[in-house]
Design a protein around this motif. Structure first.
Motif, PDB file in Angstrom:
ATOM      1  N   THR A 239     -70.689 -43.755  10.616  1.00  0.00           N
ATOM      2  CA  THR A 239     -70.017 -44.102  11.871  1.00  0.00           C
ATOM      3  C   THR A 239     -69.988 -42.956  12.883  1.00  0.00           C
ATOM      4  O   THR A 239     -69.500 -43.133  13.992  1.00  0.00           O
ATOM      5  CB  THR A 239     -68.581 -44.561  11.586  1.00  0.00           C
ATOM      6  N   GLY A 240     -70.511 -41.807  12.498  1.00  0.00           N
ATOM      7  CA  GLY A 240     -70.582 -40.693  13.423  1.00  0.00           C
ATOM      8  C   GLY A 240     -71.686 -39.738  13.037  1.00  0.00           C
ATOM      9  O   GLY A 240     -72.047 -39.625  11.856  1.00  0.00           O
ATOM     10  N   GLY A 267     -71.609 -32.036   8.722  1.00  0.00           N
ATOM     11  CA  GLY A 267     -71.532 -33.268   7.964  1.00  0.00           C
ATOM     12  C   GLY A 267     -72.528 -33.353   6.834  1.00  0.00           C
ATOM     13  O   GLY A 267     -73.087 -32.344   6.390  1.00  0.00           O
ATOM     14  N   SER A 280     -71.469 -37.249  10.355  1.00  0.00           N
ATOM     15  CA  SER A 280     -70.170 -36.577  10.476  1.00  0.00           C
ATOM     16  C   SER A 280     -69.008 -37.461  10.043  1.00  0.00           C
ATOM     17  O   SER A 280     -67.936 -36.956   9.694  1.00  0.00           O
ATOM     18  CB  SER A 280     -69.954 -36.123  11.918  1.00  0.00           C
ATOM     19  N   ARG A 281     -69.196 -38.788  10.071  1.00  0.00           N
ATOM     20  CA  ARG A 281     -68.159 -39.715   9.631  1.00  0.00           C
ATOM     21  C   ARG A 281     -68.805 -40.824   8.824  1.00  0.00           C
ATOM     22  O   ARG A 281     -69.898 -41.292   9.160  1.00  0.00           O
ATOM     23  CB  ARG A 281     -67.378 -40.299  10.813  1.00  0.00           C
ATOM     24  N   GLN A 283     -67.976 -44.376   5.961  1.00  0.00           N
ATOM     25  CA  GLN A 283     -67.023 -45.383   5.498  1.00  0.00           C
ATOM     26  C   GLN A 283     -67.652 -46.149   4.345  1.00  0.00           C
ATOM     27  O   GLN A 283     -68.650 -46.856   4.529  1.00  0.00           O
ATOM     28  CB  GLN A 283     -66.644 -46.336   6.636  1.00  0.00           C
ATOM     29  N   GLU A 289     -62.556 -45.519   7.140  1.00  0.00           N
ATOM     30  CA  GLU A 289     -63.464 -44.531   7.719  1.00  0.00           C
ATOM     31  C   GLU A 289     -62.852 -43.143   7.574  1.00  0.00           C
ATOM     32  O   GLU A 289     -61.632 -42.978   7.689  1.00  0.00           O
ATOM     33  CB  GLU A 289     -63.680 -44.873   9.188  1.00  0.00           C
ATOM     34  N   MET A 290     -63.703 -42.135   7.306  1.00  0.00           N
ATOM     35  CA  MET A 290     -63.202 -40.767   7.157  1.00  0.00           C
ATOM     36  C   MET A 290     -64.266 -39.766   7.558  1.00  0.00           C
ATOM     37  O   MET A 290     -65.448 -40.106   7.670  1.00  0.00           O
ATOM     38  CB  MET A 290     -62.746 -40.514   5.723  1.00  0.00           C
ATOM     39  N   ASP A 291     -63.845 -38.511   7.780  1.00  0.00           N
ATOM     40  CA  ASP A 291     -64.828 -37.494   8.112  1.00  0.00           C
ATOM     41  C   ASP A 291     -65.655 -37.160   6.877  1.00  0.00           C
ATOM     42  O   ASP A 291     -65.263 -37.445   5.737  1.00  0.00           O
ATOM     43  CB  ASP A 291     -64.169 -36.251   8.695  1.00  0.00           C
ATOM     44  N   ALA A 292     -66.806 -36.544   7.089  1.00  0.00           N
ATOM     45  CA  ALA A 292     -67.757 -36.323   6.003  1.00  0.00           C
ATOM     46  C   ALA A 292     -67.183 -35.466   4.897  1.00  0.00           C
ATOM     47  O   ALA A 292     -67.445 -35.699   3.704  1.00  0.00           O
ATOM     48  CB  ALA A 292     -69.032 -35.694   6.561  1.00  0.00           C
TER      49      ALA A 292
END
Length: 309
Positions: A239-240, A267, A280-281, A283, A289-292
């Motif tokens: 997601t990022g 990430g 970098s993100r 899920q 969803e969370m950061d890497a």
């Protein structure tokens, strides 16, 4: 000018507010309320919520047929302004107004159709824009009244770029509709390109593609449908991504989809066909969803994984 403002989504709310403050709105037309997740109560469109806060009349017909036209005629609107409304206007409907305009999130004739912001990001454009055009029977083909372009940094996602468009569009609408005589229509110039409905399948990642293309795809698909691959037999959403699509990418020597490791501040490092991509993100399926970094802490196996298998 008495405007019937036809819009539905969040992107149009600042424009509604700006035109309301100029006392130009007579009524609001938007799509019907829709069921929430898992069959919960109906959810009103963002434009409806704001219109009711402002004390404006709201109409939500399923179809723009004779009954809808009869109801709309009671508000004596002489101008139609549409902004991501979601329905096509036929000739009988347009005949209710002296003038009809559409606000479109691209520099027309680029990306006519329903998903111009998605296409702008997916195609790695360096400039985005907004056009105010006369409504024509062929979708987004009408003459241009006014337009505004602004540069992109290659980090935008669909939601963040929509927010910028929403802000710029409200200013453009006020300057245009408060002094419409200063903006004579001009034909669209150049070859037209088109955007279509975004599909869930558009989020499927193929790491055999170049990293730059994947970088753009991930950002274009957020927040929906979310770019996804496969990890341990389940969907993994990315997601990022780190950095700008205009940056220089580090060449890769590993098989596409191979997770090389994790770098703090960047990430999860993943090999694409030519270079590395930093997620970098993430899920996991049916998870938040969370950061890497947090994802790696709870899923150490990802550090030796080959995604997509």
């Amino acid at each position: 000018m008495r405007i019937l403002f036809a819009a539905t989504g969040e992107i149009a709310v600042p424009t509604l507010e700006a035109l309301y403050r100029k006392n130009l709105i007579s009524a609001v037309l938007c799509s019907p309320d829709e069921p929430g997740k898992r069959g919960s109560a109906l959810i009103a469109p963002p434009v409806k919520v704001k219109a009711l806060e402002l004390g404006l009349p709201v109409l939500q017909p399923e179809h723009l047929g004779s009954e809808a036209r009869r109801l709309l005629a009671e508000y004596d609107s002489d101008t139609l302004v549409s902004f991501c409304y979601g329905k096509i206007f036929g000739p009988k409907f347009l005949a209710l107004f002296k003038d009809a305009f559409n606000i479109h999130p691209s520099l027309l004739p680029k990306y006519r159709g329903c998903a111009p912001i998605y296409e702008t990001i997916r195609n790695m454009d360096r400039v985005c824009g907004i056009s105010i055009q006369k409504i024509a029977l062929e979708v987004d083909s009408g003459d241009i009244i006014n337009s505004f372009g602004f540069p992109l940094d290659g980090k935008e996602s669909q939601d963040t770029l929509s927010e910028r468009v929403a802000s710029f569009a409200s200013d453009l609408a006020v300057s245009t509709f408060c002094d419409i005589s200063n903006y004579p229509p001009r034909p669209q110039e150049g070859e037209a390109s088109f955007s279509s409905f975004i599909k869930k399948e558009d989020g499927i990642l193929d790491f055999h593609k170049p990293a730059r293309i994947l970088h753009a795809q991930i950002r274009a698909c957020y927040p929906w449908p979310k770019a996804r691959t496969v990890f341990q037999g389940k969907s993994l959403f990315i997601t990022g991504v780190y950095g700008s699509v205009f940056d220089n990418f580090e060449p890769s020597a590993e098989e596409p989809g191979t997770v090389v490791g994790y770098e703090k501040g960047k990430g999860l490092k993943i090999a694409a066909s030519d270079c590395y991509l930093y997620a970098s993100r993430l899920q996991a399926e049916a998870k938040k969803e969370m950061d890497a970094g947090a994802f790696v802490n709870g899923n150490r196996a990802v550090l030796s994984a080959k995604l997509g298998e």
